[in-house]
Scaffold this motif. Structure first.
Motif, PDB file in Angstrom:
ATOM      1  N   CYS B  21       0.839  -1.207   0.000  1.00  0.00           N
ATOM      2  CA  CYS B  21       0.000   0.000   0.000  1.00  0.00           C
ATOM      3  C   CYS B  21       0.873   1.256   0.000  1.00  0.00           C
ATOM      4  N   CYS B  24       3.295   2.373   3.031  1.00  0.00           N
ATOM      5  CA  CYS B  24       3.668   1.164   3.784  1.00  0.00           C
ATOM      6  C   CYS B  24       5.175   1.161   4.059  1.00  0.00           C
ATOM      7  N   CYS B  54       2.526  -9.486   4.180  1.00  0.00           N
ATOM      8  CA  CYS B  54       2.700  -8.306   3.332  1.00  0.00           C
ATOM      9  C   CYS B  54       4.138  -8.145   2.842  1.00  0.00           C
ATOM     10  N   ASN B 124       5.156  -3.663  12.289  1.00  0.00           N
ATOM     11  CA  ASN B 124       4.158  -2.605  12.104  1.00  0.00           C
ATOM     12  C   ASN B 124       3.043  -2.717  13.145  1.00  0.00           C
ATOM     13  N   CYS B 214       1.780   0.932   9.095  1.00  0.00           N
ATOM     14  CA  CYS B 214       0.820   0.196   8.263  1.00  0.00           C
ATOM     15  C   CYS B 214      -0.412   1.091   8.152  1.00  0.00           C
ATOM     16  N   THR B 216      -2.774   1.513   6.157  1.00  0.00           N
ATOM     17  CA  THR B 216      -4.056   0.904   5.768  1.00  0.00           C
ATOM     18  C   THR B 216      -4.794   0.370   6.994  1.00  0.00           C
ATOM     19  N   ASN B 217      -4.110  -0.432   7.783  1.00  0.00           N
ATOM     20  CA  ASN B 217      -4.792  -1.040   8.925  1.00  0.00           C
ATOM     21  C   ASN B 217      -4.814  -0.164  10.165  1.00  0.00           C
TER      22      ASN B 217
HETATM   23  S1  SF4 Z   1      -1.703  -3.729   4.781  1.00  0.00           S
HETATM   24 FE1  SF4 Z   1      -0.201  -2.588   5.945  1.00  0.00          FE
HETATM   25  S2  SF4 Z   1       1.646  -3.867   5.958  1.00  0.00           S
HETATM   26 FE2  SF4 Z   1       0.283  -4.619   4.336  1.00  0.00          FE
HETATM   27  S3  SF4 Z   1       0.980  -3.598   2.489  1.00  0.00           S
HETATM   28 FE3  SF4 Z   1      -0.697  -2.370   3.325  1.00  0.00          FE
HETATM   29  S4  SF4 Z   1       0.296  -0.864   4.644  1.00  0.00           S
HETATM   30 FE4  SF4 Z   1       1.790  -2.454   4.211  1.00  0.00          FE
END
Ligand code: SF4
Ligand SMILES: Cc1ncc(C[n+]2csc(CCOP(=O)(O)OP(=O)(O)O)c2C)c(N)n1
Lengths: 355, 248
Positions: B21, B24, B54, B124, B214, B216-217
């Motif tokens: 992402c 990331c 990931c 992360n 991270c 996204t999460n």
């Molecule tokens: S979910 Fe989190 S760890 Fe996985 S690629 Fe996306 S940002 Fe990186």
């Protein structure tokens, strides 16, 4: 020069693996396979290999996967509860097509069970090893000499198909001492195969292998189906003993098949026409062996040290359910040759119960 | 000061961009690893053992040897390979879930054996791949999809700090870096180099944890997640060298 020795099954198997060029063992102690690990803990260093007593059995499999990826011939051995922990690694070996030789010295029962002899792992090893369409070749020695011979062959098969091969033996074959002829030492070149990871030449792309195929699943399925079909066609191994005229044919492997051989002799001495199909491969199941059975045959007697009679479904498939199948399943006691003969007589008399 | 030009490592050139992402931490971690490998002249003589999480995004962002094994098993797989080919540079690359949860037994026993490999852990503080569940490294109070009200010590136990776990262990090297700032990225790169050099000198097990965002999460923007690292994460998990051992 081939060497004669008197050895315990487990130690002979370990020595045979070294002589086949195996230089990496990773595993964990469990009765009745521990002698393999103990033997290799000193012997492996004499041949300049690596032996790692791992934190658990599962680790052993992932470690040897790495060693095999580097071109080594590798080994891990276990029994019942430990073999259960092999499954994740077996699935990766199958899925990533990495050769390895694994051994299950079967012991008794589910859960912890007991450390004595039994043959209750057939379904697990032959039909259940690892998630997702995994399939291993399974070899079943019936003597210490055959442990030595089949371990050697296992390495060639594993590399021929880039697939794990399992030697499925049992507490008695593993623990007993017999005279053996040990083969000469073979050198294994770690750079022999082009799939092996190694330093790259100038401008050479690196190798990428992952737990999923680098192509479509349709193509992967076609490739694996063809590979499994080729194993089934070319690698069935068995020993038939007086099958062609037999009224009753025993089907057995490992320690049970030795008793059946004795039973065939005893029965024939009494005029009872008993024969034996001894599995040498449990997968591929030796269907071809059944072609020798005569039209007059009254039934098949599966002799196995288990609770469920786990070979039975494969026997029914191999005979296309065309013959009556009977069972003598002795679980924790080595089958008795006289009882085998008695059951054969009952089958001929029409008084035995089918399974 | 002479101008520095940004060059992508040779092993990462000519490939489609990596698939992690935006924002990331894996992207930066992967790049600095391959910069070090190139600077050491090891590009054709190394193998990366990735976890399938990931981090595996980085497996396909480079042209060297790479293998992705089972979740949590990169360290033992790297071990088996290194024993077979000791002259190659061998490292594992995995997340905090893989290394401190499902693969924790390897994290301990590989250190006890002082195995001559390098383990790189991108921490992360959650399970990225499976959608942001709590990991052993999740901070107290951190909301994840499996600790929706925030992690509590009573309900979920305390977060793991690998520098405490390895404290006093006879391993070659332990450092914690971070990708939150240029200064820390440069430090982390130096740690990775030292870890790899120790391996190639046969000193034993080297371990570099890289703190990473991270977004996204964490439900944050890329910049917001960097701020969280600096305000919270790096306070609990400070950057630095923790073990700097000698020859095996
Ligand atoms: S979910 Fe989190 S760890 Fe996985 S690629 Fe996306 S940002 Fe990186
Ligand atoms: C045996 C097994 N259990 C669970 C999973 C599912 N799984 C894949 S990745 C992952 C966690 C990833 O978290 P982490 O290791 O921290 O790596 P990240 O994705 O955050 O980089 C899980 C639970 C799996 N693939 N295999």
């Amino acid at each position: 020069m081939a060497e004669r020795a008197i050895m315990k099954g487990n130690e002979a198997l370990a020595e045979a693996a070294l002589r086949a060029g195996c230089r990496f063992f990773s595993g964990y102690p469990i009765t009745p396979q521990t002698e393999v690990l103990e033997y290799l803990s000193w012997r492996m260093y004499e041949v300049r290999g690596h032996m790692i007593q791992t934190e658990d059995e599962l680790t052993g499999l992932h470690m040897l996967l790495g060693a095999s990826l580097g071109g080594n011939r590798v080994l891990s051995t276990s029994s019942g509860p430990g073999f259960a922990l092999f499954h994740e690694g077996m699935s990766y070996l199958c899925g990533c097509e990495i050769p390895a030789v694994l051994v299950d010295v079967q012991r008794l029962g589910a859960a912890c069970g007991g450390i004595g002899v039994s043959q209750g792992d057939y379904e697990e090893v032959v039909h259940g090893g690892g998630n997702g369409d995994s399939q291993c070749i399974v070899l079943t020695p019936a003597s210490v000499q055959e442990e030595v011979d089949l371990v050697q062959e296992a390495y060639d098969l594993a590399e021929k198909y880039r697939n794990p091969v399992i030697v499925m033996t049992d507490a008695i074959i593993g623990q007993m001492m017999e005279g053996v002829t040990l083969p000469d030492f073979k050198e294994h070149d770690i750079n022999k195969y082009d799939w092996v990871y190694r330093p790259l030449k100038t401008n050479e792309m690196g190798k990428i292998n992952a737990g999923w195929p680098g192509r479509s699943w349709t193509e992967q399925a076609k490739h694996l189906r063809e590979k499994f079909a080729s194993m089934q066609q070319n690698e069935q191994r068995w020993e038939n003993v007086q099958v062609s005229d037999a009224d009753v044919v025993c089907v057995a492997y490992g320690i049970s098949s030795r008793v059946c051989k004795e039973a065939v002799k005893k029965a024939r001495a009494k005029g009872v026409k008993l024969g034996l199909i001894r599995l040498v491969t449990a997968w591929p199941f030796p269907e071809k062996a059944f072609a020798e059975i005569s039209k007059e045959c009254k039934g098949i007697l599966v002799v196995e040290m288990s609770i469920k009679g786990q070979t039975v479904p494969d026997v029914k498939l191999a005979t296309k359910c065309g013959l009556s199948v009977y069972g003598y399943f002795s679980v924790d006691i080595v089958p008795d040759a006289d009882i085998v003969v008695e059951i054969a007589e009952d089958i001929i008399a029409g008084t035995a119960q089918e399974v | 000061m002479a101008a520095k030009t940004f060059n992508i490592p040779t092993l990462m050139q000519g490939l489609p961009p990596h698939t992690a992402c935006q924002g990331c931490g894996h992207g930066i971690a992967g790049r600095i690893i391959y910069e070090v490998i190139e600077e050491m002249g090891m590009s054709s003589n190394c193998v990366a053992f990735h976890d399938l999480a990931c981090g595996a995004n980085m497996l396909f962002a480079q042209k060297g040897n790479g293998f992705s094994g089972a979740h949590g098993r990169a360290i033992p797989t790297a071990t088996g390979f290194k024993r077979t080919r000791p002259d190659m540079l061998v490292f594992s690359y995995a997340g905090d879930g893989a290394t401190y949860s499902i693969g924790m037994q390897h994290t301990i026993h590989t250190a006890l054996r002082n195995e001559n490999i390098t383990a790189i852990v991108v921490n992360n503080t959650n399970f990225g791949m499976t959608g942001g569940q709590m990991s052993p490294a999740t901070l107290i109070g951190q909301k994840t999809t499996s600790s929706p009200k925030g992690r509590t010590a009573e309900l979920n136990g305390n977060p793991i700090d690998i520098t405490e776990v390895y404290s006093g262990m006879k391993i070659a090297y332990l450092a914690r870096g971070s990708v939150d700032s240029v200064a820390n990225i440069n430090k982390t790169k130096a740690y990775i180099r030292k870890a790899f050099e120790k391996q190639m000198a046969g000193c034993g097990f080297s371990f570099v944890e890289i703190m990473a965002p991270c977004p996204t999460n964490w439900g944050m923007t890329a910049l917001g997640s960097i701020k969280r690292m600096q305000d919270e994460v790096l306070k609990l998990y400070p950057v630095g060298e923790y073990i700097d051992g000698g020859a095996k």
